[in-house]
Design an enzyme around this catalytic site. Structure first.
Site, PDB file in Angstrom:
ATOM      1  N   ALA A 328       1.381   9.588   4.859  1.00  0.00           N
ATOM      2  CA  ALA A 328       2.479   9.103   5.716  1.00  0.00           C
ATOM      3  C   ALA A 328       2.943   7.720   5.277  1.00  0.00           C
ATOM      4  O   ALA A 328       2.150   6.952   4.771  1.00  0.00           O
ATOM      5  CB  ALA A 328       2.003   9.056   7.165  1.00  0.00           C
ATOM      6  N   GLY A 330       5.478   9.475   4.072  1.00  0.00           N
ATOM      7  CA  GLY A 330       5.901  10.698   3.406  1.00  0.00           C
ATOM      8  C   GLY A 330       6.803  10.557   2.209  1.00  0.00           C
ATOM      9  O   GLY A 330       7.301  11.568   1.706  1.00  0.00           O
ATOM     10  N   GLU A 348      -3.330  13.007   6.295  1.00  0.00           N
ATOM     11  CA  GLU A 348      -3.081  11.651   6.809  1.00  0.00           C
ATOM     12  C   GLU A 348      -3.978  11.418   8.018  1.00  0.00           C
ATOM     13  O   GLU A 348      -4.106  12.267   8.890  1.00  0.00           O
ATOM     14  CB  GLU A 348      -1.592  11.501   7.180  1.00  0.00           C
ATOM     15  CG  GLU A 348      -1.226  10.275   7.995  1.00  0.00           C
ATOM     16  CD  GLU A 348      -1.537   8.933   7.327  1.00  0.00           C
ATOM     17  OE1 GLU A 348      -1.215   8.736   6.146  1.00  0.00           O
ATOM     18  OE2 GLU A 348      -2.124   8.073   8.020  1.00  0.00           O
ATOM     19  N   ASP A 395      -2.575   7.748  -2.822  1.00  0.00           N
ATOM     20  CA  ASP A 395      -1.829   6.496  -2.615  1.00  0.00           C
ATOM     21  C   ASP A 395      -2.577   5.757  -1.503  1.00  0.00           C
ATOM     22  O   ASP A 395      -2.238   5.857  -0.326  1.00  0.00           O
ATOM     23  CB  ASP A 395      -0.394   6.869  -2.196  1.00  0.00           C
ATOM     24  CG  ASP A 395       0.510   5.672  -2.059  1.00  0.00           C
ATOM     25  OD1 ASP A 395       0.236   4.647  -2.684  1.00  0.00           O
ATOM     26  OD2 ASP A 395       1.506   5.771  -1.310  1.00  0.00           O
ATOM     27  N   CYS A 450       0.036  -0.199  -3.686  1.00  0.00           N
ATOM     28  CA  CYS A 450       1.137  -1.168  -3.768  1.00  0.00           C
ATOM     29  C   CYS A 450       0.542  -2.566  -3.607  1.00  0.00           C
ATOM     30  O   CYS A 450       1.077  -3.403  -2.896  1.00  0.00           O
ATOM     31  CB  CYS A 450       2.206  -0.884  -2.721  1.00  0.00           C
ATOM     32  SG  CYS A 450       1.576  -0.820  -1.038  1.00  0.00           S
TER      33      CYS A 450
HETATM   34  C1  LIG Z   1      -0.015   3.379   1.283  1.00  0.00           C
HETATM   35  S1  LIG Z   1       0.105   4.327   2.702  1.00  0.00           S
HETATM   36  C2  LIG Z   1       0.678   5.854   2.089  1.00  0.00           C
HETATM   37  C3  LIG Z   1       2.163   5.894   1.846  1.00  0.00           C
HETATM   38  C4  LIG Z   1       2.638   7.298   1.519  1.00  0.00           C
HETATM   39  N1  LIG Z   1       1.932   7.869   0.408  1.00  0.00           N
HETATM   40  C5  LIG Z   1       4.120   7.324   1.225  1.00  0.00           C
HETATM   41  O1  LIG Z   1       4.511   7.373   0.057  1.00  0.00           O
HETATM   42  O2  LIG Z   1       4.908   7.295   2.166  1.00  0.00           O
HETATM   43  C6  LIG Z   1      -1.547   4.705   3.046  1.00  0.00           C
HETATM   44  C7  LIG Z   1      -1.735   5.698   4.174  1.00  0.00           C
HETATM   45  O3  LIG Z   1      -3.104   6.073   4.204  1.00  0.00           O
HETATM   46  C8  LIG Z   1      -3.460   6.338   5.526  1.00  0.00           C
HETATM   47  N2  LIG Z   1      -4.940   6.332   5.575  1.00  0.00           N
HETATM   48  C9  LIG Z   1      -5.781   5.295   5.736  1.00  0.00           C
HETATM   49  N3  LIG Z   1      -7.057   5.708   5.685  1.00  0.00           N
HETATM   50  C10 LIG Z   1      -7.022   7.035   5.463  1.00  0.00           C
HETATM   51  C11 LIG Z   1      -8.021   8.041   5.329  1.00  0.00           C
HETATM   52  N4  LIG Z   1      -9.306   7.737   5.390  1.00  0.00           N
HETATM   53  N5  LIG Z   1      -7.635   9.306   5.138  1.00  0.00           N
HETATM   54  C12 LIG Z   1      -6.319   9.631   5.079  1.00  0.00           C
HETATM   55  N6  LIG Z   1      -5.328   8.731   5.214  1.00  0.00           N
HETATM   56  C13 LIG Z   1      -5.676   7.447   5.393  1.00  0.00           C
HETATM   57  C14 LIG Z   1      -2.783   5.244   6.289  1.00  0.00           C
HETATM   58  O4  LIG Z   1      -2.641   5.573   7.650  1.00  0.00           O
HETATM   59  C15 LIG Z   1      -1.445   5.166   5.572  1.00  0.00           C
HETATM   60  O5  LIG Z   1      -0.510   5.997   6.193  1.00  0.00           O
END
Ligand SMILES: C[S@@+](CC[C@H](N)C(=O)[O-])C[C@H]1O[C@@H](n2cnc3c(N)ncnc32)[C@H](O)[C@@H]1O
Length: 521
Positions: A328, A330, A348, A395, A450
């Site tokens: 997310a 997304g 997510e 990511d 990032c």
């Molecule tokens: C950098 S953001 C991802 C952005 C997304 N890939 C995009 O392009 O829109 C990292 C995401 O990892 C989620 N997150 C954190 N810990 C996590 C876990 N243990 N398992 C899955 N998701 C996780 C966070 O809530 C956040 O939405």
């Protein structure tokens, strides 16, 4: 959704009521009392600077602004001005503080809200006098001082108002000289972060990166290849349809900055003249595009190209099973759908953020193209069992220190108190789970953050390679020409390290990113 400036203009001349409403008919609510861009910016900054109650999380000034009713009711031009004021005050906060100190004979209280309010107003005033040449100085001082009388509950005494007025007048006289002789752009970054960057990239590159974060980057959008425009456009590339939709008048070489630009990597740069709310921009509701910085497009492109190199020629690439493990809101899931992958799992952890993911995919007409799982990526297993997946895009959650140009608060945020350690531990667990339990032998992992901290990028990958000792994973290096425009970002090891402000042309506005690609043995 954010709003953005429509150009470096000052506010409209209306000073109280939101556009189109008769001031007499308005009830004296906070919204109407504070309905000037300077007031909305100052109030939001004060709220972010206010002392925290026990267990309270720090507030982010720009988020406070986006919740401010008066701000929401302003016309586009005033909203853009308020946002520009506040984001510049945030970006330049270290330099502004240093200059203001020269005028304050004793430090102001950080605990008394009336004093915090005065400090916020001083910062907003200093922002205009030191960094916004297009604003008449007299108006900047007068209108900013007026803000001190506009708060519905916080009353400021006349002597304090006079004091703020005197400081701003002093700043107008010699503030610029003090700024130039006693401050540096690096003052705007947390000292710990500046030291880390200097150690990793050297002082000159760090300055370039910080200078880049002082500018608001233009918005870039990615084209939804699943979008079908009107019949006539069927043969046309979607990115070109988008480019045309944002074009006002004839394209002109003299005015390239104000012409939508199609980048070789495939996204479109929206010109700064397109203002207002993003959701009202052309073809947004139709789902033709989503907002995505060029750097953020690299991980999905890397996965696609990595799979193409690895899979046997009789397997269609879009049938590969791919997982977006931290998905997310997304952007990258949308990109995987847009590329044509038909077997996607988007995982997510956050329920709230998953809602955004769902809304985005729905708007883009992609909700049928992937399975969404609200789960912890460290514990999630594919339906077909352990080690069954062709490609994983990881990511990972990170410090987001590469996003300074869009989220200036990341530059000053302290990562002490275990926050960085917590992120590093989560990244490590997500990486280990991907390699040990999700990917099949021969499968591809793209790891991305990032972040501009090497601990979250290069060091995580070095540790993984060391741990695997040549038995678990190997680097699938990036090759020149593979990701158009990004050859200079390929490191000796074969990773991609994108630094803001370093690349030429529109890629100057790239977010800071790290991308690594590995093959499971
Ligand atoms: C950098 S953001 C991802 C952005 C997304 N890939 C995009 O392009 O829109 C990292 C995401 O990892 C989620 N997150 C954190 N810990 C996590 C876990 N243990 N398992 C899955 N998701 C996780 C966070 O809530 C956040 O939405």
């Amino acid at each position: 959704l954010s709003t953005r400036p429509s150009g470096p203009k000052g506010p409209s001349t209306r000073s109280t009521a939101p556009n189109g409403k008769n001031p007499k008919n308005l009830i004296q609510s906070t919204a109407t009392i504070s309905a000037t861009p300077r007031a909305a910016a100052s109030f939001s900054l004060m709220e972010a600077m206010a002392p925290l109650k026990k267990n309270q999380k720090p507030k982010i000034a720009l988020r406070q602004l986006e919740r401010n009713q008066a701000f929401l009711e302003m016309d586009t031009r005033d909203r853009a001005f308020a946002r520009m004021l506040l984001s510049t005050a945030e970006r330049r906060h270290g330099q502004i503080e240093k200059v203001l100190k020269k005028y304050l004979h004793q430090p102001m209280s950080k605990d008394r809200i009336s004093e915090v309010f005065c400090q916020a107003v001083l910062r907003i005033g200093a922002t205009q006098l030191l960094f916004m040449d297009n604003i008449p100085k007299y108006a900047a001082i007068k209108e900013t001082v007026e803000v001190l009388r506009k708060h519905p509950t916080i009353k400021i005494s006349q002597p304090k108002i006079n004091f703020v007025n005197a400081v701003l007048r002093g700043l107008n006289e010699d503030g610029t000289e003090i700024l130039e002789t006693t401050t540096s752009v690096l003052d705007n970054v947390h000292p710990w972060l500046a030291r880390e960057w200097i150690e990793s990239y050297g002082e000159s590159t760090t300055r370039t990166m910080v200078e880049a974060a002082m500018e608001e980057s233009p918005i870039f959008v990615s084209a939804n290849q699943l979008y079908r425009g009107c019949d006539d456009d069927k043969e046309e590339n979607v990115a070109e349809i988008i480019q045309r939709a944002f074009l006002v008048g004839e394209p002109s070489l003299d005015d390239a900055k104000n012409t939508p630009e199609l980048l070789p990597i495939g996204c479109v740069r929206i010109p700064p003249t397109v203002g207002g709310t993003v959701s009202k921009w052309p073809l947004y509701q139709e789902g033709a595009w989503w907002v995505q910085n060029p750097s953020a497009t690299l991980p999905a492109l890397a996965l696609w190209s990595g799979l193409q190199q690895e899979i046997s020629s009789d397997q269609p690439i879009n049938e590969c099973h791919v997982v977006d493990l931290c998905s997310a809101p997304g952007g990258k899931t949308a990109q995987l759908c847009s590329m044509g992958f038909q077997n996607i799992d988007a995982v997510e952890l956050s329920r709230t953020r998953t809602k955004l993911l769902q809304e985005n995919l729905k708007r883009l007409g992609m909700q049928e193209n992937c399975n969404i799982h609200i789960e912890d990526g460290r514990l999630w297993f594919p339906d077909l069992g352990r080690n069954s997946v062709d490609g994983v895009l990881l990511d990972a959650p990170c410090s987001a220190t590469g996003l300074g140009s869009r989220h200036p608060d990341v530059l000053t945020k302290s990562l002490d108190g275990g926050l960085l350690e917590e992120l590093l531990a989560t990244q490590k667990e997500l990486i280990a789970h991907t390699v040990d339990c999700i990917l099949k032998p021969g499968g591809i992992m793209v790891y991305a953050t990032c972040s501009l901290l090497q601990q979250e990028g290069e060091h995580q990958m070095e540790r993984l390679l060391e741990k695997s000792g040549g038995n678990g994973v190997e680097i699938l290096p990036f090759m020149p020409g593979e990701l158009p425009g990004f050859d200079d970002c390929i490191t000796e090891e074969g990773w991609l390290r994108v630094l803001p402000g370093v690349l030429k042309g529109s890629l100057h506005f790239c977010d800071g990113f790290f991308v690594a690609r590995l093959r499971k043995l």
